[in-house]
Design a protein around this motif. Structure first.
Motif, PDB file in Angstrom:
ATOM      1  N   THR A 130       0.844  -1.193   0.000  1.00  0.00           N
ATOM      2  CA  THR A 130       0.000   0.000   0.000  1.00  0.00           C
ATOM      3  C   THR A 130       0.879   1.243   0.000  1.00  0.00           C
ATOM      4  O   THR A 130       0.469   2.305   0.450  1.00  0.00           O
ATOM      5  N   SER A 131       2.079   1.090  -0.531  1.00  0.00           N
ATOM      6  CA  SER A 131       3.046   2.177  -0.588  1.00  0.00           C
ATOM      7  C   SER A 131       3.324   2.537  -2.044  1.00  0.00           C
ATOM      8  O   SER A 131       3.037   1.757  -2.952  1.00  0.00           O
ATOM      9  N   ASN A 132       3.899   3.696  -2.266  1.00  0.00           N
ATOM     10  CA  ASN A 132       4.285   4.066  -3.630  1.00  0.00           C
ATOM     11  C   ASN A 132       5.764   3.738  -3.893  1.00  0.00           C
ATOM     12  O   ASN A 132       6.330   4.152  -4.885  1.00  0.00           O
ATOM     13  N   VAL A 133       6.384   2.975  -2.977  1.00  0.00           N
ATOM     14  CA  VAL A 133       7.776   2.538  -3.117  1.00  0.00           C
ATOM     15  C   VAL A 133       7.848   1.028  -2.949  1.00  0.00           C
ATOM     16  O   VAL A 133       7.221   0.476  -2.045  1.00  0.00           O
ATOM     17  N   LEU A 134       8.606   0.370  -3.843  1.00  0.00           N
ATOM     18  CA  LEU A 134       8.855  -1.068  -3.742  1.00  0.00           C
ATOM     19  C   LEU A 134      10.350  -1.307  -3.791  1.00  0.00           C
ATOM     20  O   LEU A 134      11.040  -0.763  -4.653  1.00  0.00           O
ATOM     21  N   ASN A 135      10.852  -2.136  -2.889  1.00  0.00           N
ATOM     22  CA  ASN A 135      12.239  -2.580  -2.937  1.00  0.00           C
ATOM     23  C   ASN A 135      12.227  -4.010  -3.466  1.00  0.00           C
ATOM     24  O   ASN A 135      11.663  -4.902  -2.830  1.00  0.00           O
ATOM     25  N   LEU A 136      12.843  -4.208  -4.618  1.00  0.00           N
ATOM     26  CA  LEU A 136      12.828  -5.513  -5.265  1.00  0.00           C
ATOM     27  C   LEU A 136      13.938  -6.405  -4.719  1.00  0.00           C
ATOM     28  O   LEU A 136      14.926  -5.920  -4.154  1.00  0.00           O
ATOM     29  N   THR A 137      13.781  -7.704  -4.927  1.00  0.00           N
ATOM     30  CA  THR A 137      14.802  -8.685  -4.575  1.00  0.00           C
ATOM     31  C   THR A 137      15.807  -8.741  -5.711  1.00  0.00           C
ATOM     32  O   THR A 137      15.434  -9.013  -6.855  1.00  0.00           O
TER      33      THR A 137
END
Length: 175
Positions: free
Chosen positions: A122-129
């Motif tokens: 539910t954020s506008n930021v994603l940290n990918l693997t």
């Protein structure tokens, strides 16, 4: 006899520590970013591709700033990849089911760079693997391409602009 054993242990510890210190001195980061657009109208539940414009690396200047050259670079790996929705600013990644990013150059095959599956954000930021792929030949190139493969779980009523911030960890040989 004990003195020799202690001396051997101390010598081994000094060698291990000094190798790590040298690696730290010869390790630096390269930051690159690109932007791509997820267009409205893509079907739900099916994978679709988005190709970004070529990303210019400026790696030779970065190598020079860190007192090395491309031929001395021995190991490049992706240390982080962060996606941020820049437009519309109120949108979150709740519409996304999965995302995979791939890197390629004209002279090198495409390999997976980073991914995230079963997204529940539910954020506008994603940290990918990040994958553990060696990326030397991609970062040493003058530019590379990023292809994004995404699966939506919600329909989009407007285009979404996403900024991708990539941080590469570079280790060079001293000579």
């Amino acid at each position: 006899m004990r003195t020799r054993i202690y001396l051997s242990i101390v010598t081994i510890l000094l060698l291990i520590t000094s190798c790590n210190v040298i690696d730290d001195l010869l390790t630096f980061s390269i930051d690159n970013q690109t932007t791509f657009t997820i267009e409205s109208g893509f079907p739900l539940g099916t994978a679709f591709d988005i190709v970004t414009p070529d990303v210019t690396t400026n790696s030779s200047a970065t190598f020079e700033n860190n007192n090395t050259k491309a031929d001395l670079v021995k190991d490049v790996k992706l240390s982080s990849l962060k996606l941020t929705i820049t437009n519309p600013s109120t949108k979150t990644f709740s519409f996304l089911k999965s995302i995979h990013l791939y890197i390629s150059t004209d002279g090198n095959d495409e390999i997976e760079l980073a991914y995230l599956d079963d997204i529940n954000s539910t954020s506008n930021v994603l940290n990918l693997t990040c994958t553990s792929q060696k990326l030397d030949k991609y970062v040493k190139a003058s530019s590379y391409k990023i292809r994004t493969k995404a699966v939506l779980k919600e329909s989009l009523t407007q285009d979404i602009t996403v900024k991708s911030d990539m941080k590469f960890r570079v280790t060079a040989d001293p000579f």
